[in-house]
Enzyme design. Sequence first.
Site, PDB file in Angstrom:
ATOM      1  N   ASP A 188       0.867  -1.188   0.000  1.00 33.04           N
ATOM      2  CA  ASP A 188       0.000   0.000   0.000  1.00 33.04           C
ATOM      3  C   ASP A 188       0.899   1.233   0.000  1.00 33.04           C
ATOM      4  OD1 ASP A 188      -2.331   1.784   0.464  1.00 33.04           O
ATOM      5  OD2 ASP A 188      -3.329  -0.107   0.894  1.00 33.04           O
ATOM      6  N   HIS A 249      -2.924   3.313  -4.467  1.00 28.24           N
ATOM      7  CA  HIS A 249      -2.274   2.774  -3.262  1.00 28.24           C
ATOM      8  C   HIS A 249      -0.866   2.270  -3.565  1.00 28.24           C
ATOM      9  CE1 HIS A 249      -5.717   3.128  -0.551  1.00 28.24           C
ATOM     10  NE2 HIS A 249      -6.488   2.782  -1.575  1.00 28.24           N
ATOM     11  N   GLU A 313      -9.746   2.810  -5.210  1.00 28.01           N
ATOM     12  CA  GLU A 313      -9.358   4.170  -4.831  1.00 28.01           C
ATOM     13  C   GLU A 313      -8.148   4.696  -5.602  1.00 28.01           C
ATOM     14  OE1 GLU A 313     -10.997   4.216  -0.263  1.00 28.01           O
ATOM     15  OE2 GLU A 313      -8.970   3.471  -0.549  1.00 28.01           O
TER      16      GLU A 313
END
Length: 501
Positions: A188, A249, A313
Amino acid sequence: MTSNNFPSIIPVPKRLQMKPGYLPLNDIVVTLGNCNPQEVNSWLAYLRKQFTRLGIGLRADLLSARTEPVFTLRQNGCIFLKLAITDSGNTEEEQYRLEVTQQGISLESSSAAGIVHGLQTLLQLVWQAYQQESKALPCLDITDTPQYEWRGLHLDVSRHFFSVEEVKTCLDWMALLKLNRFHWHLTDDQGFRIESKKFPLLTDVGAWRKESDGSVYGGFYTRDEIKEVVRYASDLAIEIIPEIDIPGHSQAILSAYPEFACFPQKFEPLSCWGISDNILCAGKPEVTAFLKELFTETAELFPGRWFHLGGDEAPKENWKKCPHCQSRIKAENLANEEELQSRLVLELVEHLKKSGKTVVGWDEILDGNIDQEPIVMVWRGDGKDAARKASRQGNRYILSPNSITYFDWRQSDKQGEPGAFGVTTLEMVYSFNPSDYAFGHPELLLGAQANVWTEQMPDFARVKYMVLPRAWALSETLWCSTEQKDWSSFQTRLKTLGEML
Ligand SMILES: [Zn+2]
């Protein structure tokens, strides 16, 4: 179903017959049957480890490991545990049958996974009997099988890092709860946690972040450590799904290889939480080439069937301005940046097929144009919109709605209760009914999992607090049929199993 006198530790199985009489507890001697000796030895090692941990003073050996002749063992009152793999031909089948009689115990299944589940039930029955004066197992005949094939637990090791031993403890909980899929969120923005021989900077640079107080935080798993965890999980009938989250990420990747950004600059792994605008460039061919190599290298470490590539995201502001991304959109006649992401995902789906992997992605992968190949992990909101869409498109899907199965959420609204965002109580998890998400195609719904995002979990004690007992509620939700579930029985059993975990 007769449930009178059924030991109050596991839910009442799908088929149960209580029989008269008891089998007094004693050392356990395992006869191999037609099982693989190596597998049986690893199961026995697991049982012994659990006996020691739980203070159960029994031995558990393979018959051949004992020096005494069989008749002496019988005279000493040893319990014979007969294992057998039946040849129903369906090795996917997790069903097991466990029989306790006054003469001994037999456990059979058509798969190693079924035997492992049966051993967990046996361990729980032994543990409960051991708490009682009589120290005897009631005679019974159990046949049990799970309702859903995907019963998962996820762990984010990027926001906070957890040691191999801590990861193994998670796997121990899972085994006890008959959960069978461990989704390992290895990368991440805040840290890249898996060693790559081809791209060493990913961990040399990407595994370490500078905290606001100037200290350095980080860590990663070596390839040998990964193999060790994979082996450990496999002995417990748990398959691991590695996740390398792209194209968002990915700031830890960019800190190692800034040239993979749309606009290269000096990046560092994030030391705060949230969503980074710095994502991988989908327009540069060298980025796709890098991902293919990295995915192949990672896939080799994991013998399981799935590979998770994230897809969640990923803000597209940079892609909108990037000449590389824009020229690819034009050249490949794509409608917009969402379709550019789908194109990247589909290219990687095809690539991972060569390693024998099926791709899993977060439900954002449905926002563009994907085919029916990838499995969708439904997470946004209550998950119904994404589940409906996956079902309509013919994609298989797994439920992890953040309003129910995000175990970083607080467990109550009490003052001081740790966790993030909203509240997910134990009862909400227990009442969760996956079949509400079937939308006419139950065969596409594989099951569900809980996600353990660790922004708010700086140490493993906190992970344990957040995961248990909610993971137990989830496990019953996924193992049991609606008829088997019983909230008041669950509450009664909570204490006993709680002491085992
Ligand atoms: Zn770009």
